[in-house]
Design an enzyme around this catalytic site. Structure first.
Site, PDB file in Angstrom:
ATOM      1  N   HIS A  72       7.914   6.518   8.558  1.00 27.54           N
ATOM      2  CA  HIS A  72       6.723   7.307   8.241  1.00 27.54           C
ATOM      3  C   HIS A  72       5.478   6.585   8.749  1.00 27.54           C
ATOM      4  O   HIS A  72       5.290   5.416   8.456  1.00 27.54           O
ATOM      5  CB  HIS A  72       6.576   7.497   6.730  1.00 27.54           C
ATOM      6  CG  HIS A  72       7.555   8.476   6.150  1.00 27.54           C
ATOM      7  ND1 HIS A  72       7.304   9.201   5.020  1.00 27.54           N
ATOM      8  CD2 HIS A  72       8.788   8.852   6.566  1.00 27.54           C
ATOM      9  CE1 HIS A  72       8.345   9.987   4.752  1.00 27.54           C
ATOM     10  NE2 HIS A  72       9.259   9.778   5.667  1.00 27.54           N
ATOM     11  N   TYR A 197       0.645  10.929  -2.722  1.00 24.36           N
ATOM     12  CA  TYR A 197       0.176  10.276  -3.947  1.00 24.36           C
ATOM     13  C   TYR A 197      -0.943  11.148  -4.500  1.00 24.36           C
ATOM     14  O   TYR A 197      -1.998  11.273  -3.874  1.00 24.36           O
ATOM     15  CB  TYR A 197      -0.377   8.881  -3.627  1.00 24.36           C
ATOM     16  CG  TYR A 197       0.673   7.843  -3.303  1.00 24.36           C
ATOM     17  CD1 TYR A 197       1.283   7.783  -2.048  1.00 24.36           C
ATOM     18  CD2 TYR A 197       1.058   6.906  -4.265  1.00 24.36           C
ATOM     19  CE1 TYR A 197       2.234   6.809  -1.763  1.00 24.36           C
ATOM     20  CE2 TYR A 197       2.009   5.932  -3.982  1.00 24.36           C
ATOM     21  CZ  TYR A 197       2.590   5.888  -2.738  1.00 24.36           C
ATOM     22  OH  TYR A 197       3.537   4.932  -2.452  1.00 24.36           O
ATOM     23  N   PRO A 289       5.373   0.064  -9.731  1.00 24.27           N
ATOM     24  CA  PRO A 289       5.943   0.597  -8.490  1.00 24.27           C
ATOM     25  C   PRO A 289       4.961   1.350  -7.599  1.00 24.27           C
ATOM     26  O   PRO A 289       5.345   1.804  -6.516  1.00 24.27           O
ATOM     27  CB  PRO A 289       7.039   1.551  -8.994  1.00 24.27           C
ATOM     28  CG  PRO A 289       6.642   1.904 -10.380  1.00 24.27           C
ATOM     29  CD  PRO A 289       5.879   0.740 -10.922  1.00 24.27           C
ATOM     30  N   LYS A 293       6.109  -2.384  -3.806  1.00 24.50           N
ATOM     31  CA  LYS A 293       6.167  -3.744  -3.262  1.00 24.50           C
ATOM     32  C   LYS A 293       7.350  -4.580  -3.767  1.00 24.50           C
ATOM     33  O   LYS A 293       7.624  -5.646  -3.212  1.00 24.50           O
ATOM     34  CB  LYS A 293       4.868  -4.493  -3.605  1.00 24.50           C
ATOM     35  CG  LYS A 293       3.663  -3.975  -2.861  1.00 24.50           C
ATOM     36  CD  LYS A 293       3.727  -4.351  -1.396  1.00 24.50           C
ATOM     37  CE  LYS A 293       2.770  -3.559  -0.544  1.00 24.50           C
ATOM     38  NZ  LYS A 293       3.362  -3.003   0.662  1.00 24.50           N
ATOM     39  N   TYR A 380      -0.238  -1.486   2.532  1.00 30.19           N
ATOM     40  CA  TYR A 380       0.886  -0.588   2.283  1.00 30.19           C
ATOM     41  C   TYR A 380       2.048  -0.868   3.245  1.00 30.19           C
ATOM     42  O   TYR A 380       3.200  -0.978   2.815  1.00 30.19           O
ATOM     43  CB  TYR A 380       0.420   0.880   2.392  1.00 30.19           C
ATOM     44  CG  TYR A 380       1.397   1.826   1.760  1.00 30.19           C
ATOM     45  CD1 TYR A 380       1.319   2.139   0.403  1.00 30.19           C
ATOM     46  CD2 TYR A 380       2.437   2.387   2.498  1.00 30.19           C
ATOM     47  CE1 TYR A 380       2.238   2.983  -0.195  1.00 30.19           C
ATOM     48  CE2 TYR A 380       3.354   3.229   1.912  1.00 30.19           C
ATOM     49  CZ  TYR A 380       3.244   3.525   0.567  1.00 30.19           C
ATOM     50  OH  TYR A 380       4.163   4.356  -0.026  1.00 30.19           O
TER      51      TYR A 380
HETATM   52  C1  PHB Z   1      10.257   6.038  -3.857  1.00 34.84           C
HETATM   53  O1  PHB Z   1      10.501   6.826  -2.931  1.00 34.84           O
HETATM   54  O2  PHB Z   1      11.120   5.716  -4.685  1.00 34.84           O
HETATM   55  C2  PHB Z   1       8.885   5.453  -3.980  1.00 34.84           C
HETATM   56  C3  PHB Z   1       7.943   5.715  -3.013  1.00 34.84           C
HETATM   57  C4  PHB Z   1       6.672   5.181  -3.131  1.00 34.84           C
HETATM   58  C5  PHB Z   1       6.360   4.391  -4.220  1.00 34.84           C
HETATM   59  C6  PHB Z   1       7.308   4.140  -5.191  1.00 34.84           C
HETATM   60  C7  PHB Z   1       8.569   4.660  -5.088  1.00 34.84           C
HETATM   61  O3  PHB Z   1       5.099   3.910  -4.323  1.00 34.84           O
END
Ligand code: PHB
Ligand code: APR
Length: 388
Positions: A72, A197, A289, A293, A380
């Site tokens: 991505h 997000y 989460p 990281k 990120y």
């Molecule tokens: C996930 O796809 O499990 C995932 C993606 C982004 C995050 C946390 C978990 O910030």
């Protein structure tokens, strides 16, 4: 039994360390509490930084990752009725993330570690480190004894290695957040190509995915929430409310495969070494989460640890002596980033109108300033990995 390095825990940290050491001809054994089937089916985060993918390439464990994982080059931030793409391809050219489930990484590493001849003892129940203050540490488990030169505590946040360090030897830095994440794995095609997000007055929501037919979602919920309060219909209603905030976006719903609850917590234990016991990954530090990281930090730790141990056998103890300090620099960068992103995107009970306005102003800055967006992007996708 005797090996050079006894590794406790067969999560990403322990397995990658076993692989890195195996490639350097250093003999180790891995002791794991749970069964192989359990370890290979635990659903957790699934975002790999560029440096993590590069590391898995280096150790020859990335064939399936490249075939089945998804690269991505951006993520979307959604707030205030608008959508804003953070474009990695222009902000951090050449660097991206790969969406590939943590349990898939574990499956690939298990196969490679076993194929190189390193034993992984699954389902051992009473692992205990001993004599870690001496040059002859050892592990006991199920009535057996494993002598070694070093013990690697890669046994996660509820493991036995960190608690086996004498009281008062570690400093703890902890932050608990007043909410949790309800994770949802669903048998439905993703509703967008990239991660979303979304900041919403009802709480944060995240749209992610595992494949073209499986989606992964997270909802900010109360810290003491339990699954009975979240029947499937409520989950879909709330995901739709928090994600369908921009024109033209419809969330696809489908059968829920599984759910899980993650309390949001930040923790660092310092130093990451006591005598001949070295902590790595979640055994030493936890991040919420939000920035994904956890796994990536574990990878950075064990890369340094493998180099340090190899140097020690070659007669240079510097890496072993500086391991904790070098790891903690990256750990604290990730602590700050995860705390920052968590604070930026979640709703707090204590929010007043001033706090809400500040958050909106901050989000607005992140998506309208190239400097601010670059800060988000470079953290990120992951800052360059440290080397010796
Ligand atoms: C996930 O796809 O499990 C995932 C993606 C982004 C995050 C946390 C978990 O910030
Ligand atoms: N004895 C042996 N093994 C143990 C013990 C014990 N007493 N306690 C825990 N373990 C095992 C767990 O069953 C688990 O398989 O240690 C392993 C730790 O793995 P993780 O929790 O995955 O921790 P780590 O390898 O540091 O992973 C870092 O990756 O798995 C993701 O999101 C996760 O943030 C985490 C990151």
């Amino acid at each position: 039994m005797r090996v050079q390095v006894g590794i406790v825990g067969a999560g990403p940290a322990g397995l990658l360390l076993a692989r890195l050491l195996g490639l350097r001809g250093i003999e180790c054994a891995v002791l794991e509490l749970r069964s192989r089937a359990h370890c290979e089916s635990r659903v957790r985060a699934g975002v790999l930084e560029q440096g993590t993918v590069d590391t898995l390439d280096d150790v020859g464990v990335s064939r399936r990752l490249h075939a089945e994982g998804q690269r991505h080059e951006g993520i979307e931030l959604r707030f205030g009725g608008g959508r804003h793409r953070i474009a990695f391809e222009s902000l951090v050219p050449g660097r991206a993330i790969t969406v590939y489930g943590q349990q898939e990484v574990v499956k690939d590493l298990n196969a490679a570690v076993l194929a190189q001849g390193t034993p992984i003892h699954f389902g051992v129940t009473d692992v205990q480190p001993h004599a870690i203050d001496t040059d002859h540490p050892y592990l006991t488990f199920d009535g057996q004894r494993l002598d070694c030169d070093f013990i690697a505590g890669c046994d996660g946040s509820h493991g036995i290695c960190r608690p086996s360090i004498p009281d008062g030897s570690l400093d703890y830095f902890v932050r608990d957040y007043p909410f949790a994440w309800l994770g949802v794995l669903a048998a439905v095609a993703p509703s967008a190509r990239e991660l979303i997000y979304s900041q919403h007055d009802n709480g944060f929501a995240l749209h992610s995915m595992r494949s073209s037919t499986v989606s992964r979602f997270y909802l900010q919920v109360a810290r003491d929430a339990d699954r009975s309060q979240w029947p499937d219909t409520r989950i879909w209603e709330e995901l739709a409310r928090r994600l369908e905030t921009v024109p033209g976006f419809t969330l696809r719903a489908g059968p829920i495969i599984s759910t899980d609850l993650t309390p949001m917590r930040s923790l660092v234990a310092e130093p990451m070494r006591h005598g001949r016991l070295f902590l790595a990954g979640d055994a030493a530090h936890i991040v919420p989460p939000t920035g994904a990281k956890g796994l990536n930090l574990a990878v950075a730790d064990v890369r340094l640890l493998a180099d340090a141990i190899a140097d020690w056998y070659a007669g240079d103890p510097t890496g072993v002596d500086t391991y904790s300090r070098r790891c903690l620099r990256r750990v604290w960068r990730a602590q700050h980033f995860s705390w920052w992103l968590t604070t930026l995107l979640h709703t707090f009970d204590t929010d007043d109108s001033y706090a809400r306005r500040l958050r909106t102003a901050h989000l607005d800055y992140v998506v309208s300033s190239t400097a601010a967006a670059t800060t988000l992007a470079e953290n990120y996708v992951g800052l360059p990995l440290p080397t010796r």
